[in-house]
Design a protein around this motif. Structure first.
Motif, PDB file in Angstrom:
ATOM      1  N   LEU A  33       0.736  -1.248   0.065  1.00  0.00           N
ATOM      2  CA  LEU A  33      -0.067  -0.052   0.032  1.00  0.00           C
ATOM      3  C   LEU A  33       0.741   1.154  -0.028  1.00  0.00           C
ATOM      4  O   LEU A  33       0.665   2.272  -0.817  1.00  0.00           O
ATOM      5  CB  LEU A  33      -0.917  -0.004   1.181  1.00  0.00           C
ATOM      6  CG  LEU A  33      -1.795   1.142   1.373  1.00  0.00           C
ATOM      7  CD1 LEU A  33      -2.778   1.404   0.081  1.00  0.00           C
ATOM      8  CD2 LEU A  33      -2.695   1.177   2.638  1.00  0.00           C
ATOM      9  N   ALA A  34       1.976   1.194   0.618  1.00  0.00           N
ATOM     10  CA  ALA A  34       2.912   2.409   0.954  1.00  0.00           C
ATOM     11  C   ALA A  34       3.405   2.436  -0.696  1.00  0.00           C
ATOM     12  O   ALA A  34       3.651   3.808  -1.020  1.00  0.00           O
ATOM     13  CB  ALA A  34       4.048   2.405   1.715  1.00  0.00           C
ATOM     14  N   ALA A  35       3.907   1.569  -1.244  1.00  0.00           N
ATOM     15  CA  ALA A  35       4.361   1.436  -2.748  1.00  0.00           C
ATOM     16  C   ALA A  35       3.239   2.271  -3.645  1.00  0.00           C
ATOM     17  O   ALA A  35       3.788   2.976  -4.414  1.00  0.00           O
ATOM     18  CB  ALA A  35       4.849   0.425  -3.078  1.00  0.00           C
ATOM     19  N   LEU A  36       2.090   1.694  -3.486  1.00  0.00           N
ATOM     20  CA  LEU A  36       1.230   2.356  -4.504  1.00  0.00           C
ATOM     21  C   LEU A  36       0.988   3.704  -4.008  1.00  0.00           C
ATOM     22  O   LEU A  36       0.709   4.510  -5.012  1.00  0.00           O
ATOM     23  CB  LEU A  36      -0.154   1.689  -4.049  1.00  0.00           C
ATOM     24  CG  LEU A  36      -0.213   0.011  -4.325  1.00  0.00           C
ATOM     25  CD1 LEU A  36      -1.750  -0.649  -4.365  1.00  0.00           C
ATOM     26  CD2 LEU A  36      -0.022   0.334  -6.351  1.00  0.00           C
ATOM     27  N   ARG A  37       0.792   4.363  -2.698  1.00  0.00           N
ATOM     28  CA  ARG A  37       0.636   5.677  -2.485  1.00  0.00           C
ATOM     29  C   ARG A  37       1.876   6.452  -2.918  1.00  0.00           C
ATOM     30  O   ARG A  37       1.800   7.485  -3.267  1.00  0.00           O
ATOM     31  CB  ARG A  37       0.699   5.846  -0.856  1.00  0.00           C
ATOM     32  CG  ARG A  37      -0.715   5.320  -0.372  1.00  0.00           C
ATOM     33  CD  ARG A  37      -0.463   5.221   1.318  1.00  0.00           C
ATOM     34  NE  ARG A  37      -1.866   5.052   1.825  1.00  0.00           N
ATOM     35  CZ  ARG A  37      -2.133   4.708   2.947  1.00  0.00           C
ATOM     36  NH1 ARG A  37      -1.154   4.313   3.624  1.00  0.00           N
ATOM     37  NH2 ARG A  37      -3.401   4.316   3.297  1.00  0.00           N
ATOM     38  N   ALA A  38       3.076   5.661  -2.926  1.00  0.00           N
ATOM     39  CA  ALA A  38       4.379   6.216  -3.474  1.00  0.00           C
ATOM     40  C   ALA A  38       4.353   6.679  -5.059  1.00  0.00           C
ATOM     41  O   ALA A  38       5.122   7.402  -5.465  1.00  0.00           O
ATOM     42  CB  ALA A  38       5.611   5.490  -3.211  1.00  0.00           C
ATOM     43  N   GLY A  39       3.363   5.778  -5.549  1.00  0.00           N
ATOM     44  CA  GLY A  39       3.227   6.197  -7.293  1.00  0.00           C
ATOM     45  C   GLY A  39       3.320   4.862  -7.939  1.00  0.00           C
ATOM     46  O   GLY A  39       3.282   5.003  -9.261  1.00  0.00           O
ATOM     47  N   ALA A  40       3.486   3.510  -7.307  1.00  0.00           N
ATOM     48  CA  ALA A  40       3.552   2.497  -8.094  1.00  0.00           C
ATOM     49  C   ALA A  40       2.120   2.159  -8.833  1.00  0.00           C
ATOM     50  O   ALA A  40       1.106   2.723  -8.341  1.00  0.00           O
ATOM     51  CB  ALA A  40       3.709   1.339  -7.357  1.00  0.00           C
ATOM     52  N   SER A  41       2.189   1.502  -9.990  1.00  0.00           N
ATOM     53  CA  SER A  41       1.001   1.438 -10.831  1.00  0.00           C
ATOM     54  C   SER A  41       0.164   0.286 -10.752  1.00  0.00           C
ATOM     55  O   SER A  41      -0.715   0.031 -11.214  1.00  0.00           O
ATOM     56  CB  SER A  41       1.520   1.595 -12.352  1.00  0.00           C
ATOM     57  OG  SER A  41       1.739   2.883 -12.777  1.00  0.00           O
ATOM     58  N   GLY A  42       0.909  -0.636  -9.874  1.00  0.00           N
ATOM     59  CA  GLY A  42       0.356  -2.039  -9.722  1.00  0.00           C
ATOM     60  C   GLY A  42       1.187  -3.010  -8.776  1.00  0.00           C
ATOM     61  O   GLY A  42       2.332  -2.606  -8.459  1.00  0.00           O
ATOM     62  N   PHE A  43       0.998  -4.218  -8.745  1.00  0.00           N
ATOM     63  CA  PHE A  43       1.390  -5.331  -7.859  1.00  0.00           C
ATOM     64  C   PHE A  43       1.376  -6.519  -8.345  1.00  0.00           C
ATOM     65  O   PHE A  43       0.379  -6.730  -9.408  1.00  0.00           O
ATOM     66  CB  PHE A  43       1.065  -5.155  -6.455  1.00  0.00           C
ATOM     67  CG  PHE A  43      -0.488  -5.516  -6.489  1.00  0.00           C
ATOM     68  CD1 PHE A  43      -0.648  -6.831  -6.110  1.00  0.00           C
ATOM     69  CD2 PHE A  43      -1.567  -4.667  -6.658  1.00  0.00           C
ATOM     70  CE1 PHE A  43      -2.239  -7.294  -5.965  1.00  0.00           C
ATOM     71  CE2 PHE A  43      -2.812  -4.941  -6.488  1.00  0.00           C
ATOM     72  CZ  PHE A  43      -3.162  -6.466  -6.173  1.00  0.00           C
ATOM     73  N   LEU A  44       2.279  -7.454  -8.174  1.00  0.00           N
ATOM     74  CA  LEU A  44       2.321  -8.877  -8.416  1.00  0.00           C
ATOM     75  C   LEU A  44       2.924  -9.567  -7.508  1.00  0.00           C
ATOM     76  O   LEU A  44       3.718  -9.195  -6.772  1.00  0.00           O
ATOM     77  CB  LEU A  44       2.856  -9.051  -9.757  1.00  0.00           C
ATOM     78  CG  LEU A  44       2.656 -10.133 -10.628  1.00  0.00           C
ATOM     79  CD1 LEU A  44       1.379 -10.229 -11.242  1.00  0.00           C
ATOM     80  CD2 LEU A  44       3.724 -10.242 -11.689  1.00  0.00           C
ATOM     81  N   VAL A  45       2.280 -10.698  -7.106  1.00  0.00           N
ATOM     82  CA  VAL A  45       3.056 -11.859  -6.275  1.00  0.00           C
ATOM     83  C   VAL A  45       4.208 -12.513  -6.999  1.00  0.00           C
ATOM     84  O   VAL A  45       4.123 -12.563  -8.136  1.00  0.00           O
ATOM     85  CB  VAL A  45       2.115 -13.113  -5.890  1.00  0.00           C
ATOM     86  CG1 VAL A  45       0.939 -11.950  -4.913  1.00  0.00           C
ATOM     87  CG2 VAL A  45       1.214 -13.584  -6.858  1.00  0.00           C
TER      88      VAL A  45
END
Length: 220
Positions: A94-106
């Motif tokens: 979540l912190a990474a998304l708040r920092a500006g990441a566009s998505g996530f992957l396991v």
């Protein structure tokens, strides 16, 4: 068009495996590899990739700080960050998304899904499947951060725009927005563009965060 990918992970074996996979795709190429976040930022500035596949846990500058540096760099406005996470334990997503990441992957995702995720991010469609999005946000978005997005942030939105933002927060893509609202795909895209402008959001991932942190969507 060839998608230019940069890999950032402190494990050489992981980087090598991902690099081999990405190079096997006819529409992708690897433009650089970094073992920690500061080096990743440096390489992004020199190689200008379309997508950075970024691990969170790295020595020195971690993936969250590196993502913030990339997202905050005006010269890198076209670069998108795809975060890697262990999912079960890494609530820093979540912190990474708040920092500006566009998505996530396991990290244990299937190879075809990694390639599809890179294409998704490169195309500007933030996050991944609606199911995965809801599942992750339900786990980690328990305590809203009012400094990031408050109800007041939505004051300038019309009722229709709030409705669209709610649906984006629930994971609907543009085609699903159009079908649900009985509008054209072009109109759906226009609503999303307006929301990005009005909320000063970098991409769709930021709209999802805004939808949750403003209270329009509640973790279930």
């Amino acid at each position: 068009m060839t998608i230019r990918v940069l890999l950032a992970d402190d494990q050489a074996l992981v980087r090598s495996a991902f690099a081999l996979l990405i190079r096997s795709a006819p529409d992708m190429t690897v433009v650089g590899e970094a073992e920690e976040g500061e080096r990743a930022h440096e390489l992004v500035r020199t190689t200008q990739p379309d997508v950075v596949v970024m691990d969170i846990r790295m020595p020195g500058v971690d993936g969250i700080e590196a993502t913030g540096r990339i997202a905050g760099d005006e010269d890198l406005a076209g670069v998108r960050v795809l975060i890697l996470t262990t999912f079960e334990s890494d609530e820093n997503v979540l912190a990474a998304l708040r920092a500006g990441a566009s998505g996530f992957l396991v990290k244990d995702t299937q190879p075809a899904d990694l390639l599809a995720a890179i294409r998704t991010i490169a195309a500007g469609d933030a996050l991944l499947s609606p199911g995965a999005t809801r599942s992750l946000i339900t786990r980690v978005l328990r305590t809203p951060d009012p400094a990031v997005a408050s109800a007041a942030t939505l004051d300038g939105l019309t009722s229709r725009e709030r409705e669209v933002l709610t649906m984006i927060g629930r994971g609907l893509n543009n085609a699903e927005l159009a079908e649900t609202l009985v509008i054209s795909p072009l109109t759906a895209k226009t609503y999303v563009s307006r929301l990005l402008t009005k909320l000063d959001a970098r991409d769709r991932a930021q709209l999802v965060i805004a939808a949750y942190e403003s209270g329009l969507v509640q973790p279930s």
